[in-house]
Write a protein that holds these residues in place. Structure first.
Motif, mmCIF file in Angstrom:
data_model
loop_
_atom_site.group_PDB
_atom_site.id
_atom_site.type_symbol
_atom_site.label_atom_id
_atom_site.label_comp_id
_atom_site.label_asym_id
_atom_site.label_seq_id
_atom_site.Cartn_x
_atom_site.Cartn_y
_atom_site.Cartn_z
ATOM 1 N N ALA A 262 14.609 -10.118 10.133
ATOM 2 C CA ALA A 262 15.426 -11.232 9.632
ATOM 3 C C ALA A 262 16.471 -10.673 8.670
ATOM 4 C CB ALA A 262 14.553 -12.265 8.934
ATOM 5 N N VAL A 263 17.731 -10.630 9.103
ATOM 6 C CA VAL A 263 18.830 -10.101 8.297
ATOM 7 C C VAL A 263 19.575 -11.268 7.655
ATOM 8 C CG1 VAL A 263 20.989 -8.801 8.341
ATOM 9 C CG2 VAL A 263 19.067 -8.071 9.750
ATOM 10 N N PRO A 264 19.780 -11.261 6.336
ATOM 11 C CA PRO A 264 20.525 -12.361 5.697
ATOM 12 C C PRO A 264 21.888 -12.568 6.331
ATOM 13 C CG PRO A 264 19.505 -10.957 4.044
ATOM 14 C CD PRO A 264 19.313 -10.265 5.371
ATOM 15 N N GLN A 265 22.305 -13.813 6.393
ATOM 16 C CA GLN A 265 23.559 -14.167 7.046
ATOM 17 C C GLN A 265 24.747 -13.426 6.443
ATOM 18 O OE1 GLN A 265 24.271 -18.357 7.016
ATOM 19 N NE2 GLN A 265 26.197 -18.247 8.109
ATOM 20 N N ALA A 266 24.742 -13.216 5.124
ATOM 21 C CA ALA A 266 25.869 -12.553 4.474
ATOM 22 C C ALA A 266 26.005 -11.099 4.895
ATOM 23 C CB ALA A 266 25.716 -12.640 2.954
ATOM 24 N N GLN A 267 24.926 -10.478 5.381
ATOM 25 C CA GLN A 267 24.957 -9.080 5.780
ATOM 26 C C GLN A 267 24.912 -8.887 7.286
ATOM 27 O OE1 GLN A 267 21.475 -8.119 3.165
ATOM 28 N NE2 GLN A 267 22.794 -6.488 2.427
ATOM 29 N N ALA A 268 24.960 -9.984 8.023
ATOM 30 C CA ALA A 268 24.832 -9.888 9.473
ATOM 31 C C ALA A 268 25.972 -9.092 10.106
ATOM 32 C CB ALA A 268 24.771 -11.291 10.093
ATOM 33 N N GLY A 269 27.162 -9.165 9.510
ATOM 34 C CA GLY A 269 28.297 -8.445 10.077
ATOM 35 C C GLY A 269 28.203 -6.945 9.940
ATOM 36 N N GLN A 270 27.269 -6.433 9.145
ATOM 37 C CA GLN A 270 27.131 -5.005 8.929
ATOM 38 C C GLN A 270 26.165 -4.353 9.910
ATOM 39 O OE1 GLN A 270 26.382 -4.090 4.771
ATOM 40 N NE2 GLN A 270 27.327 -6.002 4.124
ATOM 41 N N VAL A 271 25.540 -5.144 10.766
ATOM 42 C CA VAL A 271 24.541 -4.626 11.698
ATOM 43 C C VAL A 271 25.126 -4.601 13.101
ATOM 44 C CG1 VAL A 271 22.216 -4.934 12.615
ATOM 45 C CG2 VAL A 271 22.717 -5.590 10.254
ATOM 46 N N THR A 272 24.965 -3.482 13.783
ATOM 47 C CA THR A 272 25.465 -3.334 15.145
ATOM 48 C C THR A 272 24.354 -2.810 16.036
ATOM 49 O OG1 THR A 272 26.257 -1.090 14.672
ATOM 50 C CG2 THR A 272 27.830 -2.893 14.372
ATOM 51 N N VAL A 273 24.503 -3.077 17.339
ATOM 52 C CA VAL A 273 23.540 -2.567 18.314
ATOM 53 C C VAL A 273 23.609 -1.034 18.329
ATOM 54 C CG1 VAL A 273 22.915 -2.508 20.765
ATOM 55 C CG2 VAL A 273 23.676 -4.653 19.708
ATOM 56 N N GLY A 274 22.459 -0.411 18.323
ATOM 57 C CA GLY A 274 22.390 1.042 18.292
ATOM 58 C C GLY A 274 22.228 1.624 16.904
ATOM 59 N N ALA A 275 22.287 0.778 15.867
ATOM 60 C CA ALA A 275 22.143 1.271 14.502
ATOM 61 C C ALA A 275 20.738 1.828 14.292
ATOM 62 C CB ALA A 275 22.420 0.166 13.489
ATOM 63 N N ARG A 276 20.641 2.810 13.442
ATOM 64 C CA ARG A 276 19.364 3.437 13.119
ATOM 65 C C ARG A 276 18.525 2.490 12.266
ATOM 66 N NH1 ARG A 276 17.359 8.836 11.963
ATOM 67 N NH2 ARG A 276 16.039 8.858 10.088
ATOM 68 N N ALA A 277 17.237 2.427 12.564
ATOM 69 C CA ALA A 277 16.318 1.575 11.814
ATOM 70 C C ALA A 277 15.172 2.430 11.288
ATOM 71 C CB ALA A 277 15.777 0.450 12.696
ATOM 72 N N GLU A 278 14.880 2.265 9.994
ATOM 73 C CA GLU A 278 13.772 2.970 9.361
ATOM 74 C C GLU A 278 12.774 1.913 8.893
ATOM 75 O OE1 GLU A 278 15.429 5.283 6.232
ATOM 76 O OE2 GLU A 278 16.754 6.443 7.556
ATOM 77 N N ALA A 279 11.639 1.847 9.592
ATOM 78 C CA ALA A 279 10.626 0.832 9.297
ATOM 79 C C ALA A 279 9.435 1.475 8.605
ATOM 80 C CB ALA A 279 10.174 0.146 10.587
ATOM 81 N N GLU A 280 8.983 0.821 7.550
ATOM 82 C CA GLU A 280 7.823 1.302 6.797
ATOM 83 C C GLU A 280 6.794 0.183 6.749
ATOM 84 O OE1 GLU A 280 7.003 2.722 2.251
ATOM 85 O OE2 GLU A 280 8.688 3.666 3.315
ATOM 86 N N LEU A 281 5.623 0.446 7.325
ATOM 87 C CA LEU A 281 4.581 -0.564 7.384
ATOM 88 C C LEU A 281 3.893 -0.709 6.036
ATOM 89 C CD1 LEU A 281 2.917 0.360 10.790
ATOM 90 C CD2 LEU A 281 4.646 -1.370 10.366
ATOM 91 N N ALA A 282 3.423 -1.920 5.781
ATOM 92 C CA ALA A 282 2.675 -2.151 4.546
ATOM 93 C C ALA A 282 1.366 -1.380 4.556
ATOM 94 C CB ALA A 282 2.412 -3.647 4.378
ATOM 95 N N ALA A 283 0.803 -1.139 5.755
ATOM 96 C CA ALA A 283 -0.466 -0.424 5.854
ATOM 97 C C ALA A 283 -0.313 1.083 5.691
ATOM 98 C CB ALA A 283 -1.126 -0.723 7.202
ATOM 99 N N THR A 284 0.871 1.624 5.950
ATOM 100 C CA THR A 284 1.096 3.070 5.856
ATOM 101 C C THR A 284 2.372 3.336 5.058
ATOM 102 O OG1 THR A 284 2.242 3.012 7.985
ATOM 103 C CG2 THR A 284 -0.103 3.580 8.000
ATOM 104 N N PRO A 285 2.365 3.086 3.745
ATOM 105 C CA PRO A 285 3.574 3.324 2.936
ATOM 106 C C PRO A 285 3.912 4.804 2.892
ATOM 107 C CG PRO A 285 1.682 2.860 1.529
ATOM 108 C CD PRO A 285 1.240 2.606 2.932
#
Length: 435
Positions: A262-285
């Protein structure tokens, strides 16, 4: 009884006293109305005396005092405003001048306008979900009976090739005997038609080839999982009668998985398809998982006014399970550059955005700017500044108050567009105030 001469003498003394008191009062009033003077070092531009117009508190410059002393607002001495510091039009264009000692006492800090890589970084939260593209549906191609079901239940994680159920298919027996007879006749056309019939009844290509090599006819068939993943449905039980096309199981793959961000509406224009994503799980910080943005869904979440972004994450080890929460950073490619200043240097008035530009001679002037996106602790400047200029990063509100007190105008941002670099496009809308 007093003589007339004595009476006249008493009256003369009284009139002289009254006249002297009046003259003393007028002299005192005139001295109070005149500006105070202070001595300055010899050789200064003002000579040996400087007239003080008023005293003020640098932390509250709009309040004026007619006597020196301590400020009623802050525990500090009042600062004099001299007559020779009165600003004319040229002074207003040059900006407000602040004594270096006051700058040091106030702890003012300057920062340079620099060109930085524009690597947009959007922080959001997401929920791990199933990959709806990796779905396998297991059906019965022909009518038959269920003889055995393996001990499985919905929610189990299974591997590809896992046995699900054993079926008895009477239609296979007649079709296989027909194929064996056609194979002996040597008619290629009839053999191809018989082979196609076996495949359409649900036999695998491996089973048909085994029959071609001289194998015996088989009426039993074991259904196996075509892919590995989570068993979402298993609608089959021993002894059941099956019809052609009946669905027996549904399997959803677990590699890769989807992360619904869920990306805030004000920052939606900064996200493009193919952008790098770094996800950190709550179970494995501390153990980020790297993925890519695969889709920007076309509708906003009406409740949170956020854009749904789909991220694909690899899950070869199977540690990502649907329903897990994660903190995500969506990072741009960083190929562009733009001018930026520390975010703390920007004064947002609600109607526009200002910075205090420092120039030679200890002068400062307000400059309107057009803002771009925030990059960490910096804010992109689209217009209003040039590379290499210095702005006040700490104490700028005091300088702005002093400039307002002296009536110094604000430089418009429209007159100072930022020169675009070779690849200077910056994605997304900024958060700056309207000019």
């Amino acid at each position: 009884m007093k003589s007339p001469r004595t009476v006249l003498l008493v009256l003369a003394v009284a009139v002289a006293g009254v006249t002297g008191g009046v003259l003393a009062g007028r002299w005192s009033a005139s001295r109070t109305a005149e500006p105070a003077v202070v001595a300055v070092p010899a050789g200064s531009a003002a000579g040996t005396e400087r007239k003080v117009l008023y005293w003020y508190d640098p932390m509250y410059p709009q309040q004026r005092f007619d006597q020196p002393g301590k400020s009623p607002f802050m525990d500090m001495q009042l600062v004099p405003r001299y007559a020779d510091e009165a600003t004319d039009q040229s002074d207003k264009q040059a900006g407000v001048k602040i004594d270096p000692a006051i700058v040091q006492n106030l702890g003012m800090r300057l920062a340079m306008v620099q060109r930085v890589p524009v690597s947009t970084r959007v922080e959001a939260s997401g929920i791990v979900g199933l990959n709806e593209r990796a779905v396998a549906v297991v059906q019965s191609r022909a009518a038959g009976f269920v003889e055995r079901v393996w001990p499985l239940a919905p929610g189990d994680v299974i591997a590809a090739g896992q046995a699900l159920a054993q079926l008895r298919v009477p239609a296979w027996t007649a079709a296989q005997h027909e194929f064996i007879a056609v194979r002996g006749a040597g008619d290629a056309g009839l053999l191809a038609a018989a082979r196609e019939r076996l495949l359409s009844l649900g036999m695998t290509l491996a089973q048909v080839r085994a029959l071609e090599r001289g194998g015996a006819a088989q009426a039993r068939h074991t259904l196996r999982a075509p892919i590995g993943g989570v068993l979402e449905a298993l609608d089959v039980r021993a002894g059941m009668t099956l019809t052609a096309g009946q669905t027996l199981a549904r399997i959803n793959g677990l590699d890769p998985v989807w992360l619904d961000v869920a990306v805030p509406q004000a920052q939606a224009g900064q996200v493009t398809v193919g952008a790098r994503a770094e996800a950190e799980l709550a179970a494995t910080p501390g153990q980020p998982i790297i993925g890519r943005v695969s889709a920007l869904l076309p509708t906003l979440n009406e409740a949170t006014r956020s854009l749904r972004v789909r991220v694909e994450l690899p899950n070869a080890d199977g540690r990502l399970r649907p329903g897990q929460s994660a903190q995500v950073q969506l990072v741009g490619d960083g190929a562009d550059t733009a001018l930026a200043v520390p975010t703390e240097a920007v004064i947002r008035t609600g109607r526009r955005a200002l910075v205090m530009v420092a120039s030679d001679g200890g002068r400062y002037r307000p400059q309107e700017v057009t803002l771009g996106p925030e990059l960490g602790d910096k804010t992109v400047i689209r217009a209003g500044l040039d590379e290499g200029q210095q702005v006040v990063a700490s104490g700028q509100f005091l300088v702005d108050s002093e400039a307002s007190l002296l009536g110094i105008g604000v430089g418009p941002a429209a007159d100072r567009p930022v020169a675009a670099p070779h690849s200077g496009h910056v994605q997304g809308d900024g958060a700056g105030a309207a000019p």
